[in-house]
Design a protein around this motif. Sequence first.
Motif, PDB file in Angstrom:
ATOM      1  N   ILE A   1      52.571  62.419  48.548  1.00 21.17           N
ATOM      2  CA  ILE A   1      53.750  62.311  49.422  1.00 21.17           C
ATOM      3  C   ILE A   1      53.651  61.151  50.402  1.00 21.17           C
ATOM      4  CG2 ILE A   1      54.207  64.805  49.262  1.00 21.17           C
ATOM      5  CD1 ILE A   1      52.999  65.104  52.067  1.00 21.17           C
ATOM      6  N   SER A   2      52.468  60.517  50.490  1.00 21.68           N
ATOM      7  CA  SER A   2      52.263  59.499  51.516  1.00 21.68           C
ATOM      8  C   SER A   2      52.157  58.082  50.982  1.00 21.68           C
ATOM      9  CB  SER A   2      50.990  59.816  52.326  1.00 21.68           C
ATOM     10  OG  SER A   2      51.049  61.092  52.903  1.00 21.68           O
ATOM     11  N   PHE A   3      51.847  57.925  49.689  1.00 28.78           N
ATOM     12  CA  PHE A   3      51.601  56.594  49.131  1.00 28.78           C
ATOM     13  C   PHE A   3      52.570  56.295  47.991  1.00 28.78           C
ATOM     14  CE2 PHE A   3      47.672  57.820  51.184  1.00 28.78           C
ATOM     15  CZ  PHE A   3      47.271  56.648  51.809  1.00 28.78           C
ATOM     16  N   PRO A   4      52.816  55.016  47.726  1.00 27.34           N
ATOM     17  CA  PRO A   4      53.770  54.653  46.660  1.00 27.34           C
ATOM     18  C   PRO A   4      53.266  55.033  45.279  1.00 27.34           C
ATOM     19  CG  PRO A   4      52.636  52.706  47.509  1.00 27.34           C
ATOM     20  CD  PRO A   4      52.276  53.832  48.423  1.00 27.34           C
ATOM     21  N   HIS A   5      54.208  55.389  44.397  1.00 24.89           N
ATOM     22  CA  HIS A   5      53.879  55.750  43.025  1.00 24.89           C
ATOM     23  C   HIS A   5      53.973  54.520  42.128  1.00 24.89           C
ATOM     24  CE1 HIS A   5      55.364  60.129  43.940  1.00 24.89           C
ATOM     25  NE2 HIS A   5      54.470  59.698  44.808  1.00 24.89           N
TER      26      HIS A   5
ATOM     27  N   PHE B   1      54.789  66.426  41.215  1.00 22.53           N
ATOM     28  CA  PHE B   1      53.404  66.432  41.693  1.00 22.53           C
ATOM     29  C   PHE B   1      52.457  67.107  40.714  1.00 22.53           C
ATOM     30  CE2 PHE B   1      50.169  68.987  44.051  1.00 22.53           C
ATOM     31  CZ  PHE B   1      49.294  67.941  44.328  1.00 22.53           C
ATOM     32  N   LEU B   2      52.777  68.301  40.274  1.00 21.30           N
ATOM     33  CA  LEU B   2      51.871  69.028  39.390  1.00 21.30           C
ATOM     34  C   LEU B   2      51.704  68.320  38.054  1.00 21.30           C
ATOM     35  CD1 LEU B   2      52.884  72.746  40.093  1.00 21.30           C
ATOM     36  CD2 LEU B   2      50.880  71.502  40.933  1.00 21.30           C
TER      37      LEU B   2
ATOM     38  N   SER C   1      51.585  65.342  37.555  1.00 24.11           N
ATOM     39  CA  SER C   1      50.743  64.154  37.732  1.00 24.11           C
ATOM     40  C   SER C   1      49.286  64.415  37.364  1.00 24.11           C
ATOM     41  CB  SER C   1      50.826  63.659  39.184  1.00 24.11           C
ATOM     42  OG  SER C   1      52.138  63.230  39.497  1.00 24.11           O
ATOM     43  N   PHE C   2      48.915  65.682  37.236  1.00 22.67           N
ATOM     44  CA  PHE C   2      47.553  66.009  36.848  1.00 22.67           C
ATOM     45  C   PHE C   2      47.302  65.772  35.358  1.00 22.67           C
ATOM     46  CE2 PHE C   2      47.696  68.051  40.939  1.00 22.67           C
ATOM     47  CZ  PHE C   2      46.398  67.948  41.407  1.00 22.67           C
ATOM     48  N   ARG C   3      48.341  65.328  34.635  1.00 19.95           N
ATOM     49  CA  ARG C   3      48.111  64.935  33.251  1.00 19.95           C
ATOM     50  C   ARG C   3      48.510  63.465  33.030  1.00 19.95           C
ATOM     51  NH1 ARG C   3      52.413  67.956  29.235  1.00 19.95           N
ATOM     52  NH2 ARG C   3      54.335  67.594  30.411  1.00 19.95           N
ATOM     53  N   ASN C   4      48.433  62.665  34.082  1.00 21.24           N
ATOM     54  CA  ASN C   4      48.697  61.230  33.930  1.00 21.24           C
ATOM     55  C   ASN C   4      47.722  60.609  32.932  1.00 21.24           C
ATOM     56  OD1 ASN C   4      50.780  61.311  35.745  1.00 21.24           O
ATOM     57  ND2 ASN C   4      49.639  60.442  37.454  1.00 21.24           N
ATOM     58  N   TRP C   5      48.124  59.501  32.350  1.00 15.31           N
ATOM     59  CA  TRP C   5      47.302  58.723  31.431  1.00 15.31           C
ATOM     60  C   TRP C   5      46.840  59.559  30.234  1.00 15.31           C
ATOM     61  CZ3 TRP C   5      47.984  53.755  32.178  1.00 15.31           C
ATOM     62  CH2 TRP C   5      48.283  53.300  33.462  1.00 15.31           C
ATOM     63  N   ASP C   6      45.545  59.701  30.021  1.00 19.69           N
ATOM     64  CA  ASP C   6      45.047  60.380  28.814  1.00 19.69           C
ATOM     65  C   ASP C   6      45.499  61.835  28.730  1.00 19.69           C
ATOM     66  OD1 ASP C   6      43.807  58.001  28.391  1.00 19.69           O
ATOM     67  OD2 ASP C   6      41.761  58.771  28.440  1.00 19.69           O
ATOM     68  N   GLY C   7      45.756  62.455  29.868  1.00 23.21           N
ATOM     69  CA  GLY C   7      46.206  63.846  29.858  1.00 23.21           C
ATOM     70  C   GLY C   7      47.482  64.026  29.072  1.00 23.21           C
ATOM     71  N   GLY C   8      48.361  63.039  29.132  1.00 25.67           N
ATOM     72  CA  GLY C   8      49.591  63.105  28.357  1.00 25.67           C
ATOM     73  C   GLY C   8      49.325  63.074  26.863  1.00 25.67           C
ATOM     74  N   HIS C   9      48.293  62.340  26.445  1.00 26.07           N
ATOM     75  CA  HIS C   9      47.934  62.302  25.024  1.00 26.07           C
ATOM     76  C   HIS C   9      47.360  63.647  24.574  1.00 26.07           C
ATOM     77  CE1 HIS C   9      48.824  58.093  24.484  1.00 26.07           C
ATOM     78  NE2 HIS C   9      48.052  57.756  25.499  1.00 26.07           N
ATOM     79  N   PHE C  10      46.497  64.235  25.398  1.00 27.36           N
ATOM     80  CA  PHE C  10      45.901  65.520  25.023  1.00 27.36           C
ATOM     81  C   PHE C  10      46.975  66.596  24.849  1.00 27.36           C
ATOM     82  CE2 PHE C  10      41.804  63.880  26.876  1.00 27.36           C
ATOM     83  CZ  PHE C  10      41.038  64.056  25.740  1.00 27.36           C
ATOM     84  N   THR C  11      47.892  66.694  25.820  1.00 29.12           N
ATOM     85  CA  THR C  11      48.938  67.707  25.696  1.00 29.12           C
ATOM     86  C   THR C  11      49.926  67.343  24.586  1.00 29.12           C
ATOM     87  OG1 THR C  11      50.166  66.605  27.495  1.00 29.12           O
ATOM     88  CG2 THR C  11      48.764  68.484  28.084  1.00 29.12           C
ATOM     89  N   GLY C  12      50.166  66.045  24.384  1.00 33.07           N
ATOM     90  CA  GLY C  12      51.054  65.609  23.300  1.00 33.07           C
ATOM     91  C   GLY C  12      50.491  65.944  21.932  1.00 33.07           C
ATOM     92  N   ILE C  13      49.189  65.746  21.749  1.00 34.90           N
ATOM     93  CA  ILE C  13      48.541  66.100  20.480  1.00 34.90           C
ATOM     94  C   ILE C  13      48.602  67.613  20.269  1.00 34.90           C
ATOM     95  CG2 ILE C  13      46.331  66.136  19.249  1.00 34.90           C
ATOM     96  CD1 ILE C  13      45.668  63.500  20.785  1.00 34.90           C
ATOM     97  N   ALA C  14      48.416  68.367  21.356  1.00 32.16           N
ATOM     98  CA  ALA C  14      48.499  69.826  21.255  1.00 32.16           C
ATOM     99  C   ALA C  14      49.878  70.271  20.798  1.00 32.16           C
ATOM    100  CB  ALA C  14      48.167  70.457  22.607  1.00 32.16           C
TER     101      ALA C  14
ATOM    102  N   PHE D   1      44.988  58.047  41.217  1.00 28.93           N
ATOM    103  CA  PHE D   1      45.301  58.708  39.932  1.00 28.93           C
ATOM    104  C   PHE D   1      46.581  59.535  40.046  1.00 28.93           C
ATOM    105  CE2 PHE D   1      45.183  62.407  37.164  1.00 28.93           C
ATOM    106  CZ  PHE D   1      44.960  61.838  35.925  1.00 28.93           C
ATOM    107  N   ILE D   2      46.695  60.321  41.093  1.00 27.10           N
ATOM    108  CA  ILE D   2      47.834  61.222  41.213  1.00 27.10           C
ATOM    109  C   ILE D   2      49.147  60.451  41.366  1.00 27.10           C
ATOM    110  CG2 ILE D   2      48.080  61.600  43.703  1.00 27.10           C
ATOM    111  CD1 ILE D   2      47.702  64.369  41.037  1.00 27.10           C
ATOM    112  N   ASN D   3      49.049  59.205  41.815  1.00 25.31           N
ATOM    113  CA  ASN D   3      50.231  58.357  41.954  1.00 25.31           C
ATOM    114  C   ASN D   3      50.454  57.452  40.743  1.00 25.31           C
ATOM    115  OD1 ASN D   3      51.416  59.027  44.552  1.00 25.31           O
ATOM    116  ND2 ASN D   3      49.519  58.277  45.441  1.00 25.31           N
TER     117      ASN D   3
END
Length: 353
Positions: free
Chosen positions: A27-31, A39-40, A42-55, A346-348
């Motif tokens: 909430i404080s820094f630019p995305h 926000f939630l 964002s915990f699958r940014n980058w490689d996390g999106g691939h893992f859930t996408g493959i699933a 990472f979260i941003n």
Amino acid sequence: MKLYSNIVQILLIWVVSIFFISFFGFISFPHSGKFSDDFLQSFRNWDGGHFTGIAESGYKEKFQYAFFPLYPLLIRFFGGILGNYFLAAIAISILSTFLAMQFLYRLIILDFEKKIAQKTIFAMLFFPASFFFLTAYSEALFFFLTVAAFYFLKKRNLLIVTIFAIFAGATRFAGVSLAIALIVYVQATVGFNRKNWFVIFAPMGFLLYCFYLFYHTGDPFFFIAAENHWQRNIAFPGLSFWDGIKSITLRGITAANFTILLDLIFATFGLGLALRTLRFLPVEYSIYTLLSVLVPIFTSTLTSIPRFLLPIFPIFIMIALIKNNLIQVAYQIVSLMLLAAYTILFINGYWVS
């Protein structure tokens, strides 16, 4: 299994702290604008999106073969139960971290005093990349599988060890390091016989994935070719160090080169402690640690090295064994500063490791 309440309390404080830092940073820094503004999610940014996408959809792109299958398979299974693949991915990571820390504490007190075990856990949780244990990444699952394998190795239950090693090999390529360490240990201590012959199947998780890749691509090691998508390929050892040093020397400390400098420091840190395990830790730990650290060093880039070091728990035992209080305090301060910075970046949606 007996739960150590002090470890539970430490983990709860750490989870709340990471969540608070993440939310404050969000909430404080630019995305970056590359991912969702949720926000939630964002915990699958980058490689996390691939893992859930493959699933959800399987391996739709060939470069996704760089991601080993066990974590996506578990996400798919538990996602079907929970009705949400992202929630399943995070739940697996959190549960894996919780179990891994309990097994790690049990493992270390078999050889060292409880103070060293607790210091090791603090060293891991303070490490700048530790927030990945709470994301949709496979680090937490792999960490749990390797620690559990070594714990049951100490307990001489080789069948369970072999099962954990098979699962680890299906989670990340570094699982091969665990399998090699296990096979060498058995051969060097008791030798192979009718009671432990099944240990030779420790690499089976990795080999099954190779068979899968051969069937779908014609190349059993296609996961190596898939890494080219991220400009990572097999290279002469030390070349990645040289390229990093050359880049910093010729161009100075720019924003990009500062990241390269940090990767160089992390790589040196990991390799140095891995070599020291040869003197202070059991040989099976040393084999696993050295091979795991050398895997990324034998590639053309040191990118992601902090994350690759995270599950290699013997490195953090070595930190816990440092007797100089000044070094211990320096590690804690620098690590916590970088942990906060890396988590917020990472979260941003910015790449950190």
